[in-house]
Design a protein around this motif. Sequence first.
Motif, mmCIF file in Angstrom:
data_model
loop_
_atom_site.group_PDB
_atom_site.id
_atom_site.type_symbol
_atom_site.label_atom_id
_atom_site.label_comp_id
_atom_site.label_asym_id
_atom_site.label_seq_id
_atom_site.Cartn_x
_atom_site.Cartn_y
_atom_site.Cartn_z
ATOM 1 N N VAL A 58 -13.046 34.740 -41.105
ATOM 2 C CA VAL A 58 -12.202 33.751 -40.424
ATOM 3 C C VAL A 58 -12.896 33.238 -39.161
ATOM 4 N N LEU A 59 -13.492 34.147 -38.389
ATOM 5 C CA LEU A 59 -14.194 33.749 -37.162
ATOM 6 C C LEU A 59 -15.374 32.833 -37.489
ATOM 7 N N LYS A 60 -16.081 33.133 -38.570
ATOM 8 C CA LYS A 60 -17.221 32.300 -38.971
ATOM 9 C C LYS A 60 -16.757 30.907 -39.387
ATOM 10 N N ALA A 61 -15.662 30.844 -40.156
ATOM 11 C CA ALA A 61 -15.143 29.548 -40.595
ATOM 12 C C ALA A 61 -14.720 28.697 -39.401
ATOM 13 N N LEU A 62 -14.077 29.313 -38.433
ATOM 14 C CA LEU A 62 -13.642 28.583 -37.237
ATOM 15 C C LEU A 62 -14.842 28.060 -36.441
ATOM 16 N N GLU A 63 -15.890 28.879 -36.349
ATOM 17 C CA GLU A 63 -17.091 28.438 -35.626
ATOM 18 C C GLU A 63 -17.758 27.270 -36.350
ATOM 19 N N LEU A 64 -17.878 27.365 -37.669
ATOM 20 C CA LEU A 64 -18.483 26.278 -38.441
ATOM 21 C C LEU A 64 -17.654 25.002 -38.353
ATOM 22 N N ASN A 112 -3.701 29.264 -42.237
ATOM 23 C CA ASN A 112 -2.597 28.319 -41.990
ATOM 24 C C ASN A 112 -2.135 28.325 -40.527
ATOM 25 N N LYS A 113 -2.358 29.437 -39.845
ATOM 26 C CA LYS A 113 -1.891 29.512 -38.453
ATOM 27 C C LYS A 113 -2.761 28.689 -37.503
ATOM 28 N N TYR A 114 -3.928 28.267 -37.986
ATOM 29 C CA TYR A 114 -4.814 27.454 -37.149
ATOM 30 C C TYR A 114 -4.505 25.976 -37.391
ATOM 31 N N ASP A 115 -3.250 25.593 -37.123
ATOM 32 C CA ASP A 115 -2.791 24.264 -37.499
ATOM 33 C C ASP A 115 -3.261 23.154 -36.565
ATOM 34 N N THR A 116 -4.025 23.500 -35.541
ATOM 35 C CA THR A 116 -4.636 22.452 -34.726
ATOM 36 C C THR A 116 -5.909 21.934 -35.406
ATOM 37 N N CYS A 117 -6.359 22.638 -36.432
ATOM 38 C CA CYS A 117 -7.515 22.204 -37.220
ATOM 39 C C CYS A 117 -7.034 21.381 -38.415
ATOM 40 N N GLU A 118 -7.947 20.633 -38.999
ATOM 41 C CA GLU A 118 -7.662 19.992 -40.281
ATOM 42 C C GLU A 118 -7.773 21.095 -41.345
#
Length: 384
Positions: free
Chosen positions: A234-240, A349-355
């Motif tokens: 999850v951390l890697k996906a958010l960084e990318l 899903n909780k990172y709803d500020t992202c697309e």
Amino acid sequence: MKTSKFDDIRPYYEDEIPMAMERLAKCDAFPLLASFVYPGEPIEDIRKRIRSFKTIREFQHDTMFHLNEQIIARSITEFSCTGIEQLDKEKNYLFVSNHRDIMLDACLLQYYFAVNGFDTTEITFGANLMMNPVVIDVGKSNKMFKVERPGGDIKEFYKASMHLSEYIRHVITEKKQSVWIAQRNGRTKDGIDKTEPGIIKMFCMSEQKEKIKALADLNIVPVSVSYEWESCDVLKALELYESQFKRYTKKPGEDLNSILTGLLQPKGRVCFKLCNPITIEELLAFEYQTNNDYHKSVAKLIDRRINMAYQLFPNNYIAHDLLYGNTKYRFKYTEKQYNAFVKHLSVLNKYDTCELDRLKEIFLGIYSNPIENKSALIKETRMG
């Protein structure tokens, strides 16, 4: 105390261990660390135990051994390693590994060597990770040596690369120890394991007259490590995701958070494969190439070993089917495994500020790209 030109990056000498152990026993984090490594033991008994260590071997074969046992017991369902029969206990090697977890890629391999009666290796450790005295004492007592990563100054970068190259050659050919190093600068975050030719160039810098000898002397062994549940996925996906829009800047404490997440999160099955060593005959096939092409060819040879040895798990096939909207690999996983992966995917899903669609696409790529890597190699082999 003896001095050396490598004092700025080397691990501790044996005579530095007692003071390092004393500092660890006194540090504020000791109760928390002790409770993880030695659960159920009285804290003062653990302090006495740590203070009794006089050598690196004692620290590694007690504290680090127990640490790895706890990691395996708490977060890994099955741990395996193959290929050790190819190694000679009397030889020293340069283990070049794909890099998925900051600590565990090297840490678990050391554990496996210790279990099987092999000496542990020295380990590269980024200067950015030497963030506090406790990490420094644990790392340098565990045969970790510092890798400096200068910014844009070309002269400083060359100087640091030469220093590192000389140290690696010194460890293998003079100290008679093996070395572990990642195939690239930093972890693979997108699931594409690729060796940087610059790493191969760095290996050669300390023996510039004979490029074949430069690598043959190091006895390179590619290492392929696979995690059923990708470390820090999850951390890697958010960084990318964030890196799409601007240059990514690490936040305060981010590296430490990644280390702790990697240690504690469930990893399922973890598989290490020690690949066939790179032979002098293979290196001689590139003898008449330019230096740049030589570095690229050796990097590609290492990549082929690592990617062909990479262990694909049901999660990889599930992610591939989800990403491409088909059921091509449906026979590779069960409904239970599919549901478990989809449930894990829903954490995003909780990172709803992202697309969210884009974030999930990146996340699925982390798991599905190893299939593409291996498929491309198999196709290349058939055509070649």
